[in-house]
Design a protein around this motif. Structure first.
Motif, mmCIF file in Angstrom:
data_model
loop_
_atom_site.group_PDB
_atom_site.id
_atom_site.type_symbol
_atom_site.label_atom_id
_atom_site.label_comp_id
_atom_site.label_asym_id
_atom_site.label_seq_id
_atom_site.Cartn_x
_atom_site.Cartn_y
_atom_site.Cartn_z
ATOM 1 N N VAL A 804 0.726 -1.215 0.050
ATOM 2 C CA VAL A 804 -0.048 -0.082 -0.056
ATOM 3 C C VAL A 804 0.971 1.174 0.180
ATOM 4 C CG1 VAL A 804 -1.843 1.138 1.273
ATOM 5 C CG2 VAL A 804 -1.609 -1.094 1.350
ATOM 6 N N LEU A 805 0.460 2.163 -1.070
ATOM 7 C CA LEU A 805 1.468 3.494 -0.940
ATOM 8 C C LEU A 805 0.635 4.571 -1.133
ATOM 9 C CD1 LEU A 805 3.245 3.120 -4.405
ATOM 10 C CD2 LEU A 805 2.133 1.257 -3.302
ATOM 11 N N ARG A 809 -3.179 9.740 -6.291
ATOM 12 C CA ARG A 809 -4.724 9.176 -6.368
ATOM 13 C C ARG A 809 -5.154 8.758 -4.865
ATOM 14 N NH1 ARG A 809 -5.206 4.238 -10.311
ATOM 15 N NH2 ARG A 809 -7.430 4.252 -9.567
ATOM 16 N N GLY A 810 -4.157 9.204 -3.996
ATOM 17 C CA GLY A 810 -4.324 8.937 -2.600
ATOM 18 C C GLY A 810 -3.651 7.502 -2.094
ATOM 19 N N LEU A 811 -4.276 6.878 -1.227
ATOM 20 C CA LEU A 811 -3.971 5.967 -0.572
ATOM 21 C C LEU A 811 -4.389 4.658 -1.610
ATOM 22 C CD1 LEU A 811 -2.752 4.546 1.849
ATOM 23 C CD2 LEU A 811 -5.056 3.808 2.510
ATOM 24 N N THR A 812 -3.242 4.062 -1.954
ATOM 25 C CA THR A 812 -3.220 3.050 -3.270
ATOM 26 C C THR A 812 -2.846 1.778 -3.090
ATOM 27 O OG1 THR A 812 -2.970 5.082 -4.863
ATOM 28 C CG2 THR A 812 -2.574 3.013 -5.584
ATOM 29 N N LEU A 813 -3.319 0.800 -3.633
ATOM 30 C CA LEU A 813 -2.929 -0.557 -3.379
ATOM 31 C C LEU A 813 -2.179 -1.030 -4.562
ATOM 32 C CD1 LEU A 813 -5.153 -3.471 -1.886
ATOM 33 C CD2 LEU A 813 -4.521 -3.732 -4.026
ATOM 34 N N ARG A 814 -1.374 -2.018 -4.244
ATOM 35 C CA ARG A 814 -0.588 -2.722 -5.441
ATOM 36 C C ARG A 814 -0.465 -4.141 -5.219
ATOM 37 N NH1 ARG A 814 5.545 -0.673 -6.883
ATOM 38 N NH2 ARG A 814 4.155 0.966 -7.527
ATOM 39 N N ALA A 815 -1.005 -4.895 -6.364
ATOM 40 C CA ALA A 815 -0.974 -6.222 -6.547
ATOM 41 C C ALA A 815 -0.290 -6.910 -7.764
ATOM 42 C CB ALA A 815 -2.364 -6.669 -6.282
ATOM 43 N N GLY A 828 -9.862 3.041 11.665
ATOM 44 C CA GLY A 828 -10.526 1.920 12.161
ATOM 45 C C GLY A 828 -11.622 0.959 11.246
ATOM 46 N N ARG A 829 -11.826 1.416 10.129
ATOM 47 C CA ARG A 829 -12.608 0.363 9.046
ATOM 48 C C ARG A 829 -11.697 -0.131 8.365
ATOM 49 N NH1 ARG A 829 -13.272 2.206 3.896
ATOM 50 N NH2 ARG A 829 -12.153 4.475 3.413
ATOM 51 N N THR A 830 -12.253 -1.275 7.723
ATOM 52 C CA THR A 830 -11.545 -2.204 6.799
ATOM 53 C C THR A 830 -12.177 -1.881 5.300
ATOM 54 O OG1 THR A 830 -11.182 -3.753 8.353
ATOM 55 C CG2 THR A 830 -10.950 -4.389 5.960
ATOM 56 N N ALA A 831 -11.213 -1.789 4.285
ATOM 57 C CA ALA A 831 -11.603 -1.476 2.803
ATOM 58 C C ALA A 831 -11.334 -2.674 1.904
ATOM 59 C CB ALA A 831 -10.703 -0.245 2.447
ATOM 60 N N THR A 832 -12.240 -2.795 1.120
ATOM 61 C CA THR A 832 -12.229 -4.042 0.139
ATOM 62 C C THR A 832 -11.825 -3.373 -1.247
ATOM 63 O OG1 THR A 832 -13.728 -5.278 1.508
ATOM 64 C CG2 THR A 832 -13.218 -5.874 -0.840
ATOM 65 N N THR A 833 -10.797 -3.959 -1.925
ATOM 66 C CA THR A 833 -10.281 -3.594 -3.269
ATOM 67 C C THR A 833 -10.042 -4.651 -4.093
ATOM 68 O OG1 THR A 833 -9.195 -1.640 -1.937
ATOM 69 C CG2 THR A 833 -8.679 -2.056 -4.257
ATOM 70 N N ARG A 834 -10.616 -4.446 -5.450
ATOM 71 C CA ARG A 834 -10.664 -5.492 -6.300
ATOM 72 C C ARG A 834 -9.721 -4.944 -7.363
ATOM 73 N NH1 ARG A 834 -15.973 -5.689 -4.810
ATOM 74 N NH2 ARG A 834 -16.574 -7.595 -3.880
ATOM 75 N N ALA A 994 -4.815 0.100 -7.664
ATOM 76 C CA ALA A 994 -6.148 0.539 -7.319
ATOM 77 C C ALA A 994 -6.093 1.634 -6.152
ATOM 78 C CB ALA A 994 -6.954 -0.713 -7.399
ATOM 79 N N ALA A 995 -6.891 2.549 -6.281
ATOM 80 C CA ALA A 995 -6.951 3.255 -5.074
ATOM 81 C C ALA A 995 -7.877 2.475 -4.021
ATOM 82 C CB ALA A 995 -7.712 4.631 -5.365
ATOM 83 N N VAL A 996 -7.589 2.845 -2.826
ATOM 84 C CA VAL A 996 -8.277 2.245 -1.618
ATOM 85 C C VAL A 996 -9.434 3.118 -1.103
ATOM 86 C CG1 VAL A 996 -7.999 1.371 0.667
ATOM 87 C CG2 VAL A 996 -6.124 1.174 -0.887
#
Length: 997
Positions: A804-805, A809-815, A828-834, A994-996
């Motif tokens: 995650v970086l 685009r703000g907080l972004t996930l890499r896979a 405190g919440r959990t985000a789901t990203t596809r 992808a943005a979180v």
């Protein structure tokens, strides 16, 4: 009883002459250069483009004064263009065996041509923003042309003679002459004393003759015309010992360097220092040179103190100063201190002998620090210069020396482990000085085969131990009479074979990429010279030697692998103005040690000793609130020196008062030190749950905490090799308010805000992933400190994606694969990203290699470049490619990879280079990328790739050794052919972002 004797055991040159921090964080390209860091006085490019003043320097080897001013100016330009910050001019030419070719009468050190060369260097350096350092004399140790060994200012030795007698027998004849003849050039010697002492076998050791101290008789007054008559008392054996003061006759290393010849000066007397400064004043410091020193001068430099003698290093002041220092006469103790080729000769009872030797060397240390270092430093200041010195080599307190010097310096060749640097760092930081320098990268037998990879691995740990300036060993002047291609090299050939270190410069293929190296080193220096160094614990070292390899109980072996940092202090540092306590911290405005650790003296059999004055100072510090841990039987401590009447009782009384304090703990088991610290509420600034090879250094400014992290080792000889690490690390912040972590990449100069970490009060925990030798820098500061615009945005605390970086685009996930990913956010919440499908990793099947093969040119300093082209279906080192087996130079590897039509701006890829040697640069579609980490060759190609065909080019530069093996086999033929080039395996590993939400 073990006594470490650096005069005997020390190394003499004559004898030896992100994929970084959190997964993917370093890949977040696009963040701007760091903005100004408040409190550092830095500009917007403070980190990205470090100032010349912090950039690495070169030791610049000249063949004395046989230099051309125009060539000198060219070489200054070469060094400046390569991104270095300065030079140290040193007359070194060990490779030239026929010294007559140098003609010292016309081109020696200090001659008119030498001065012309120095002025040319200073003039060009002033124009280019570099500084020039000058050695205090020709080569080392410090010496003065025209001085003779018999002069009062020349280095002295105490030689001894001996004659054995049985009880009741009579000695008639000349006073026993010295067991070793005088050195060449020494014409006078003076009898200091002659003694008779009864042999005491119970005090003998394997190498030392035991003596009865109560039997010492001074027979000096009975000597007539050089003869002596004396009858030994009945009973037992006796020995007559004579002591002779004479010049040591030592000349600078690998001379002659001057006409008239130079001889080493007395390093303990005002006369020796005056000889040095007067020579500069009278012979070298012309009005123009003085002006140029003000414009571009840096430091006067003194190499390690390698005074070599068959006897005992001496100065005529010693008897008087010893008595003033101890209140006792020296002469009755002389049998216990005389040396024969560095070995002790006689001994009294073991404890008494230890105490005598302590008092003697403590006296010598005071003379060296006062009459030599301090005097030279003060003189240098009158010229607008500083003094940089390697204050070790003798049995003197180098920790105290480091506090006196403008710039103390260590060395990667002579220092056995990181604690040798920590000794000098303690003196530097307690005195409030900024720089600890290192003579870096000297390797025996590695001329023209040293890789920057090896250099970086060596320096990684040194920086963690306190080093923050690098003097690279070295840059050789272009040429000298009789040398072969690629030019003059100070240390090669060395005794007919490949010598020390390197001769860096345009003669090396890797010079093509050296700006990447100088930029990396400069950024590391920039951070490590910023603010104030912090260390967790001060280790009190009663004998302040360094270059010994002796570490600290528990901390070196156990504490450091858990994140603890320590430095060494000696008694004189407790007299400094900084030696105060506030809020439980020693030197609160400096290193702010959280505890003081006191143990037995390693140099004297780990005996629990403490001087009364030091015990009194430690008691005062503890009473002011400083936690103290004592390791050993300090309830029965002894004085390190010969005690006065009642002194041992006074010491034990002070220690009893100390041990009675609630925040003072004594332990007798080394393994209990950690628990003792924990019980005192003391913890490290850097912590990780399991032992690791992670090393760290902590600097604090008004706005940020900087943590330098390195996956290194305590000493280069440690086995097994360091392995990769991947674990959580907790860093403590010292600033209040909102604080976020940044990753500072010393290779690119980018400062990237980290997006994955957890907070717990003053602690920030993040993941550290480092390959062997790899380093990274973490800064803890306010949001926006380095120009990011993410403000108080939420960050990730955990994710099952690759990384995650923060991006635009703000907080972004890499896979690296398609999937559905969950990220726990700091809110405190959990985000789901596809993420969609990602192409599989690509291994290029074919490479076109174009080689610029380097050969000797028409003269010593010119190189021919022969072009070769090779097609490779499998990557192999050049040594295994028939056309390139003996080649050295620069190779450009090109290949094409095809990316699918659905490749979008959300896609990217990492290029994994695998094994590559030595330096390299990567280009994509004709665009050169920023410098990449030499020790972890993985490059993010993110925004530079496109759908369809992409051309990748990896330019690799090699050392010269494989070519020199065949062009100069008599010198380099014994070196094994080395594997260089791009070996791989090379993979392009795609990812998607992808943005979180």
């Amino acid at each position: 009883m073990h006594e470490a004797n650096p005069q005997r055991d020390g190394i003499s040159r004559r004898v030896v002459l992100a994929a970084g921090l959190t997964a993917g964080a370093a890949l977040a390209l696009g963040a701007g250069a760091p903005s100004a860091v408040a409190g550092t006085g830095a500009a917007a490019d403070w980190f990205a483009a470090p100032a010349r003043s912090v950039r690495p320097r070169f030791r610049w080897w000249w063949p004395d004064g046989l230099v051309d001013p125009d060539e000198i100016a060219r070489e200054i330009d070469q060094i400046a263009d390569a991104g270095f910050g300065g030079v140290e001019i040193a007359a070194v030419h060990h490779s030239i065996k026929d010294k007559s070719v140098l003609d010292t009468a016309h081109h020696g050190w200090g001659s008119r041509p030498w001065r012309d060369g120095v002025e040319a260097a200073l003039r060009r350096a002033a124009r280019r923003g570099l500084t020039v350092d000058l050695t205090l004399g020709p080569s080392w140790p410090v010496a003065v042309p025209g001085l003779t060994p018999d002069d009062d200012a020349a280095a002295k030795e105490l030689a001894y003679g001996r004659a054995a007698l049985t009880g009741g027998s009579t000695y008639r004849g000349p006073v026993p002459p010295p067991v070793h003849p005088a050195a060449p050039g020494v014409t006078r010697q003076q009898l200091l004393a002659v003694q008779a002492v009864r042999v005491e076998p119970a005090h003998s050791t394997r190498k030392e003759t035991g003596l009865d101290p109560d039997s010492v008789q001074d027979l000096t007054a009975t000597v007539t015309d050089g003869t002596l008559t004396w009858t030994a008392p009945e009973g037992g054996d006796w020995v007559l010992i004579s002591y002779w003061v004479r010049g040591s006759g030592q000349q600078p290393e690998s001379g002659p360097h001057s006409a008239p010849a130079a001889y080493a000066v007395d390093h303990f007397s005002p006369a020796g220092t005056t000889a040095v400064t007067s020579y500069w004043q009278d012979h070298l410091l012309t009005p123009s040179l003085r002006r140029l020193l003000r414009a571009a001068g840096g430091s006067f430099f003194e190499d390690s103190v390698e005074l070599e003698t068959d006897g005992l290093t001496w100065t005529p002041l010693l008897p008087e100063v010893f008595e003033k220092h101890t209140g006792r006469a020296l002469l009755p103790y002389l049998p216990a201190v005389v040396l024969d080729n560095g070995n002790q000769v006689f001994a009294f009872e073991a404890q008494f002998t230890r105490q005598i030797r302590h008092d003697f060397w403590e006296t010598v240390s005071g003379l060296f620090n006062r009459n030599h270092l301090t005097a030279l430093r003060d003189w240098a200041h009158t010229l607008g210069m500083t003094l940089r010195s390697q204050p070790y080599g003798l049995q003197t307190d180098a920790i105290a020396s480091a506090a006196l010097l403008d710039i103390p310096e260590g060395e990667s060749l002579g220092f056995k482990n990181l604690d040798d640097y920590r000794c000098l760092a303690g003196g530097r930081d307690m005195a409030g000085r900024k720089v600890l320098s290192c003579e870096a990268g000297a390797y025996n037998g590695s001329a023209y085969s040293t890789t920057w990879d090896r250099f970086l691995r060596t320096m990684g740990g040194a920086y963690a131990a306190g080093v923050n300036q690098t003097v690279v060993h070295g840059f050789s002047y272009a040429t000298a009479p009789g040398v072969n291609w690629p030019g003059f090299a100070a240390f090669s050939p060395y005794n007919g074979t490949a010598g020390y270190g390197e001769s860096w410069g345009p003669r090396q293929p890797t010079w093509r990429h050296v700006q990447d190296i100088s930029g990396y080193l400069g950024r590391v220096h920039q951070v490590l010279q910023t603010g104030t160094a912090r260390a967790d614990v001060a280790v009190f070292r009663q004998t302040g030697y360094t270059a010994t390899g002796i570490g600290a109980s528990w901390f070196t072996a156990t504490g450091v692998p858990l994140g603890w940092t320590h430095q060494f202090l000696s008694g004189p540092l407790l007299d400094l103005p900084s030696a105060t306590v506030s809020d439980g911290r020693l030197a609160p405005d400096g290193p702010a040690y959280k505890a003081l650790f006191v143990e037995g003296d390693f140099f004297y059999g780990s005996t629990p000793t403490l001087a009364v004055e030091d015990a009194r100072k430690i008691l005062a510090l503890a009473e002011a609130g400083l936690p103290v841990v004592l390791f050993g039987a300090f309830d029965q401590a002894l004085t390190p020196g010969v005690p006065d009447q009642g002194e041992t009782d006074r010491l034990r009384d002070l220690l009893a008062r100390l041990l009675a304090l609630p925040h003072v703990v004594r332990v007798t088991d080394k393994a209990a030190v950690g628990d003792a610290l924990a019980g005192l509420g003391v913890s490290a600034d850097v912590r990780h749950a399991t032992a690791s090879t992670l090393l760290n250094a902590h600097r604090v400014t008004a706005d940020a905490d900087f943590y330098y992290l390195c996956n290194g080792k305590h000493a280069e000889t440690v086995k097994p090799p360091v392995a990769a690490i991947d674990h959580d690390v907790t860093l403590r912040r010292t600033h209040g308010g909102r604080t976020v972590p940044y990753l500072l990449d010393p290779w690119t100069g980018e400062a990237v805000r980290l997006a994955r970490y957890t907070e717990d009060g003053a602690d920030i925990t993040l993941r550290v992933t480092l390959q062997p030798g790899q380093t990274t820098i973490v800064a803890l500061g306010r949001p926006g400190l380095f120009g990011d615009r993410h403000g108080n945005s939420a960050h990730a605390e955990a994710t099952d994606a690759d990384a995650v970086l923060f991006t635009e685009r703000g907080l972004t996930l890499r896979a690296r694969t398609a999937g559905t990913w969950t990220t726990r956010l700091s809110q405190g919440r959990t985000a789901t990203t596809r993420t969609p499908a990602v192409p599989a990793p690509i291994t290029p099947a074919r490479w076109e290699l174009e080689v610029e093969d380097w050969y000797p040119g028409p003269d010593t300093t010119r190189t021919e470049h022969v072009r070769r082209s090779v097609t490779l279906d499998t990557l192999r080192p050049w040594s295994q490619i028939p056309e390139l087996a003996d080649s050295a130079g620069i190779g450009r590897y090109r290949t094409t990879v095809t990316l699918p039509a659905d490749w979008t701006s959300s896609h990217g890829a990492e290029l994994e280079l695998g094994q590559v040697s030595d330096t390299f640069r990567v280009s994509v579609n004709g665009r050169r990328l920023p410098a990449a980490d030499r020790l972890h060759p993985v490059v993010d190609l993110g925004p530079f790739l496109r759908r369809g065909e992409n051309t990748l080019e990896i330019e690799v530069a090699t050392p010269l050794i494989n070519r020199l093996r065949v062009t100069q086999p008599t010198v380099f033929g014994g070196v094994a052919r080395q594997d260089h080039g791009l070996v791989g395996p090379v993979r392009l590993v795609p990812y998607v972002q992808a943005a979180v939400r």
